[in-house]
Design a protein around this motif. Structure first.
Motif, PDB file in Angstrom:
ATOM      1  N   ALA A 206       0.833  -1.200   0.000  1.00 11.97           N
ATOM      2  CA  ALA A 206       0.000   0.000   0.000  1.00 11.97           C
ATOM      3  C   ALA A 206       0.868   1.250   0.000  1.00 11.97           C
ATOM      4  N   ASN A 207       0.257   2.383  -0.355  1.00 14.81           N
ATOM      5  CA  ASN A 207       0.950   3.653  -0.222  1.00 14.81           C
ATOM      6  C   ASN A 207       1.328   3.861   1.244  1.00 14.81           C
ATOM      7  N   GLY A 208       2.564   4.265   1.488  1.00 12.74           N
ATOM      8  CA  GLY A 208       2.999   4.497   2.857  1.00 12.74           C
ATOM      9  C   GLY A 208       3.425   3.256   3.608  1.00 12.74           C
ATOM     10  N   SER A 209       3.479   2.111   2.932  1.00 18.35           N
ATOM     11  CA  SER A 209       3.847   0.866   3.613  1.00 18.35           C
ATOM     12  C   SER A 209       5.346   0.747   3.857  1.00 18.35           C
ATOM     13  N   GLY A 210       6.147   1.515   3.115  1.00 15.90           N
ATOM     14  CA  GLY A 210       7.594   1.468   3.319  1.00 15.90           C
ATOM     15  C   GLY A 210       8.380   0.971   2.120  1.00 15.90           C
ATOM     16  N   LYS A 211       7.712   0.799   0.975  1.00  8.73           N
ATOM     17  CA  LYS A 211       8.415   0.291  -0.214  1.00  8.73           C
ATOM     18  C   LYS A 211       9.585   1.199  -0.593  1.00  8.73           C
ATOM     19  N   THR A 212       9.315   2.488  -0.658  1.00  9.57           N
ATOM     20  CA  THR A 212      10.366   3.432  -1.057  1.00  9.57           C
ATOM     21  C   THR A 212      11.519   3.430  -0.057  1.00  9.57           C
ATOM     22  N   ASN A 213      11.228   3.153   1.199  1.00 11.48           N
ATOM     23  CA  ASN A 213      12.286   3.136   2.212  1.00 11.48           C
ATOM     24  C   ASN A 213      13.333   2.058   1.927  1.00 11.48           C
ATOM     25  N   LEU A 214      12.921   0.973   1.259  1.00 13.42           N
ATOM     26  CA  LEU A 214      13.882  -0.068   0.891  1.00 13.42           C
ATOM     27  C   LEU A 214      14.901   0.492  -0.101  1.00 13.42           C
ATOM     28  N   PHE A 215      14.421   1.266  -1.054  1.00 14.73           N
ATOM     29  CA  PHE A 215      15.301   1.880  -2.047  1.00 14.73           C
ATOM     30  C   PHE A 215      16.176   2.959  -1.402  1.00 14.73           C
ATOM     31  N   LEU A 216      15.577   3.704  -0.470  1.00 15.29           N
ATOM     32  CA  LEU A 216      16.338   4.728   0.243  1.00 15.29           C
ATOM     33  C   LEU A 216      17.425   4.105   1.103  1.00 15.29           C
ATOM     34  N   ALA A 217      17.134   2.938   1.684  1.00 14.54           N
ATOM     35  CA  ALA A 217      18.128   2.262   2.528  1.00 14.54           C
ATOM     36  C   ALA A 217      19.336   1.841   1.699  1.00 14.54           C
ATOM     37  N   LEU A 218      19.081   1.267   0.523  1.00 11.90           N
ATOM     38  CA  LEU A 218      20.195   0.876  -0.350  1.00 11.90           C
ATOM     39  C   LEU A 218      20.975   2.104  -0.800  1.00 11.90           C
ATOM     40  N   ASN A 219      20.250   3.178  -1.112  1.00 13.76           N
ATOM     41  CA  ASN A 219      20.934   4.404  -1.527  1.00 13.76           C
ATOM     42  C   ASN A 219      21.748   4.997  -0.386  1.00 13.76           C
ATOM     43  N   LYS A 220      21.231   4.899   0.840  1.00 10.77           N
ATOM     44  CA  LYS A 220      21.977   5.402   2.002  1.00 10.77           C
ATOM     45  C   LYS A 220      23.256   4.605   2.210  1.00 10.77           C
ATOM     46  N   LEU A 221      23.199   3.294   2.033  1.00 13.99           N
ATOM     47  CA  LEU A 221      24.410   2.474   2.106  1.00 13.99           C
ATOM     48  C   LEU A 221      25.449   2.995   1.121  1.00 13.99           C
ATOM     49  N   ARG A 222      25.021   3.265  -0.099  1.00 14.72           N
ATOM     50  CA  ARG A 222      25.940   3.760  -1.133  1.00 14.72           C
ATOM     51  C   ARG A 222      26.464   5.155  -0.781  1.00 14.72           C
ATOM     52  N   GLN A 223      25.608   5.997  -0.211  1.00 21.21           N
ATOM     53  CA  GLN A 223      26.032   7.337   0.167  1.00 21.21           C
ATOM     54  C   GLN A 223      27.095   7.298   1.268  1.00 21.21           C
ATOM     55  N   ILE A 224      26.937   6.373   2.211  1.00 25.20           N
ATOM     56  CA  ILE A 224      27.923   6.249   3.286  1.00 25.20           C
ATOM     57  C   ILE A 224      29.268   5.808   2.719  1.00 25.20           C
ATOM     58  N   ILE A 225      29.224   4.941   1.717  1.00 27.26           N
ATOM     59  CA  ILE A 225      30.465   4.542   1.042  1.00 27.26           C
ATOM     60  C   ILE A 225      31.124   5.755   0.388  1.00 27.26           C
ATOM     61  N   VAL A 226      30.324   6.547  -0.341  1.00 24.09           N
ATOM     62  CA  VAL A 226      30.856   7.738  -1.005  1.00 24.09           C
ATOM     63  C   VAL A 226      31.400   8.728   0.016  1.00 24.09           C
ATOM     64  N   MET A 227      30.646   8.956   1.102  1.00 24.81           N
ATOM     65  CA  MET A 227      31.097   9.900   2.120  1.00 24.81           C
ATOM     66  C   MET A 227      32.392   9.438   2.773  1.00 24.81           C
ATOM     67  N   SER A 228      32.571   8.127   2.901  1.00 20.65           N
ATOM     68  CA  SER A 228      33.809   7.592   3.479  1.00 20.65           C
ATOM     69  C   SER A 228      35.009   7.963   2.616  1.00 20.65           C
ATOM     70  N   THR A 229      34.827   7.864   1.296  1.00 17.25           N
ATOM     71  CA  THR A 229      35.933   8.214   0.400  1.00 17.25           C
ATOM     72  C   THR A 229      36.155   9.719   0.362  1.00 17.25           C
ATOM     73  N   VAL A 230      35.064  10.491   0.502  1.00 16.65           N
ATOM     74  CA  VAL A 230      35.198  11.949   0.554  1.00 16.65           C
ATOM     75  C   VAL A 230      35.986  12.356   1.794  1.00 16.65           C
ATOM     76  N   ILE A 231      35.636  11.745   2.936  1.00 17.85           N
ATOM     77  CA  ILE A 231      36.362  12.026   4.178  1.00 17.85           C
ATOM     78  C   ILE A 231      37.822  11.631   4.047  1.00 17.85           C
ATOM     79  N   GLY A 232      38.043  10.476   3.441  1.00 17.63           N
ATOM     80  CA  GLY A 232      39.409   9.975   3.298  1.00 17.63           C
ATOM     81  C   GLY A 232      40.244  10.767   2.324  1.00 17.63           C
ATOM     82  N   SER A 233      39.598  11.401   1.332  1.00 21.93           N
ATOM     83  CA  SER A 233      40.350  12.167   0.331  1.00 21.93           C
ATOM     84  C   SER A 233      40.942  13.446   0.904  1.00 21.93           C
TER      85      SER A 233
END
Length: 421
Positions: free
Chosen positions: A52-79
């Motif tokens: 249903a709308n609001g059930s959390g489907k989009t949050n699954l995609f956001l969670a995967l994207n957040k994982l990727r963002q943390i990876i990118v931020m780690s390299t930004v911090i390290g650079s």
């Protein structure tokens, strides 16, 4: 390729949410068309998430994207690049807390977990980490060929509590560069550890699209705008708009940082290069149904919203099909005709078009898809009265007969994950 993804204490996920492309071996339907073999297992080419709308489907995609963002931020911090660190959106990202589960008073004191299982050259790599208040609390990377082997084990934010083995052992001499708010695996990749690079590239190679936020030109680059690709786009676009005779795609570099702060799906690695895409379509002009000339029109101005969205996702679809990549699409049918959606699904299921076994994971409300897939391809997202999203798999439901009308049962609420009026 992707085997599974999991997350907990993120958005509407209080407990661990888990989704896998691994097939249920007892199910034989559509096994030759909808699945492929790897590591003596079978995997689904397409995975559906209903809810249903609001059930959390989009949050699954956001969670995967957040994982990727943390990876990118780690390299930004390290650079240690002051220029990048001073970019407003980067500063905002570094200072933003993880969106943990809000409807439990203890959740703010617990870490958020992200985990992904990928297969590279027939070897399964499982990678997960926990983060709390911006610090990496734990990090684990394992490798499984014939037996399971630990490559990275981290038990605190300190680099002193990181154990490295096998292919990652070479990073020991540089492990002190890992900060409390950066990932060890990302830093190893930044310093050119081959395996770390391979794993990071596989994770970052997963493409994530939110159809509700498509602007029609975000996925184009120098590689996918040559004559061959333009012809591939035309072959499909002509089926939805027969007046389109040709496309003119012009790429122009801008000096500005191309980040949309309102686009939660946009990967922060786009700061590397800003490319503006101008698209025009060429059409014939007729007099009494006889061609007399041609006209060039701005594509984004004159085409329908659905055609623009279809055009916008074609580069990602072809990239996945050509490389055997993984594509996540939230709200697949948003703006698209059901037959267009069915056509996209067929691209992934067709062995001649998808010989490298690209995978599509999508959320959808199109119940017609339920009648043309395996039961282990379908997942239902539901949210309870406590605000907790849960995922269940159609193949795990008992007393479902082979000839049952799954679409009808879903709409009647047999599997949950529907609006409750």
């Amino acid at each position: 390729m992707l085997e599974s993804f999991r997350a907990s204490n993120f958005a509407s996920f209080k407990d661990e949410i888990y989704i896998t492309t691994l097939c249920n071996s007892s199910r034989k339907e559509l096994i030759k068309t909808n699945t492929f073999e790897c590591r003596n297992n079978r995997y689904n080419k397409v995975t559906y998430i209903f809810g249903a709308n609001g059930s959390g489907k989009t949050n699954l995609f956001l969670a995967l994207n957040k994982l990727r963002q943390i990876i990118v931020m780690s390299t930004v911090i390290g650079s240690k690049s002051n220029k990048i660190l001073e970019v407003p959106i980067i500063k905002k990202e570094l200072n933003s807390p993880i969106e943990n589960f809000k409807f439990d008073s203890d959740s703010k004191y617990k870490p958020t977990l992200f985990g992904v299982d990928i297969i590279i050259d027939e070897i399964l790599y499982s990678y997960e980490f926990e983060i709390l208040d911006g610090k990496i609390i734990s990090e684990l990377l394992t490798k499984k060929n014939k037996r399971k082997e630990v490559l990275i084990k981290r038990t605190s934010p300190s680099f002193e509590d990181i154990i490295l083995r096998s292919d990652l052992a070479k990073f020991k001499s540089n492990v002190n560069v890992v900060r409390e708010n950066s990932l060890c695996l990302a830093m190893a990749a930044l310093l050119n550890n081959k395996l770390a690079n391979d794993i990071i590239n596989e994770i970052m190679g997963i493409d994530i699209i939110n159809m509700a936020n498509m602007n029609g030109n975000t996925r184009f680059n120098e590689e996918n705008t040559n004559e061959e690709f333009i012809q591939r786009y035309l072959d499909i676009l002509k089926s939805v708009d027969p007046t389109v005779k040709n496309l003119i795609i012009d790429l122009k570099e801008n000096g500005d940082i191309p980040i949309d702060e309102d686009d939660e799906f946009q990967s922060k690695d786009v700061i590397i290069k800003n490319i503006r895409v101008d698209v025009s379509s060429v059409h014939d002009v007729y007099k009494e149904h006889k061609k007399v000339s041609e006209v060039e029109l701005p594509f984004l101005k004159y085409e329908s919203n659905g055609t623009i969205k279809l055009f916008g996702i074609l580069p990602s679809i072809f990239e996945a099909l050509d490389t055997g990549g993984v594509l996540f699409i939230d709200e697949l049918e948003n703006g698209l005709h059901p037959l267009v959606v069915e056509f996209i699904i067929k691209l992934f299921n067709d062995t001649s078009i998808n010989p490298k076994n690209a995978q599509l994971i999508c959320s959808t409300h199109n119940t017609l898809l339920l009648e043309k897939c395996r039961r282990d391809q379908v997942w239902f997202m539901d949210k309870n009265e406590y605000g907790e999203s849960k995922l269940s798999r159609l193949s795990d439901f008992l007393n479902i007969r082979k000839n049952d009308n799954i679409s009808e049962k879903y709409l009647k609420g047999v599997f949950g994950a529907i609006p409750k009026f």
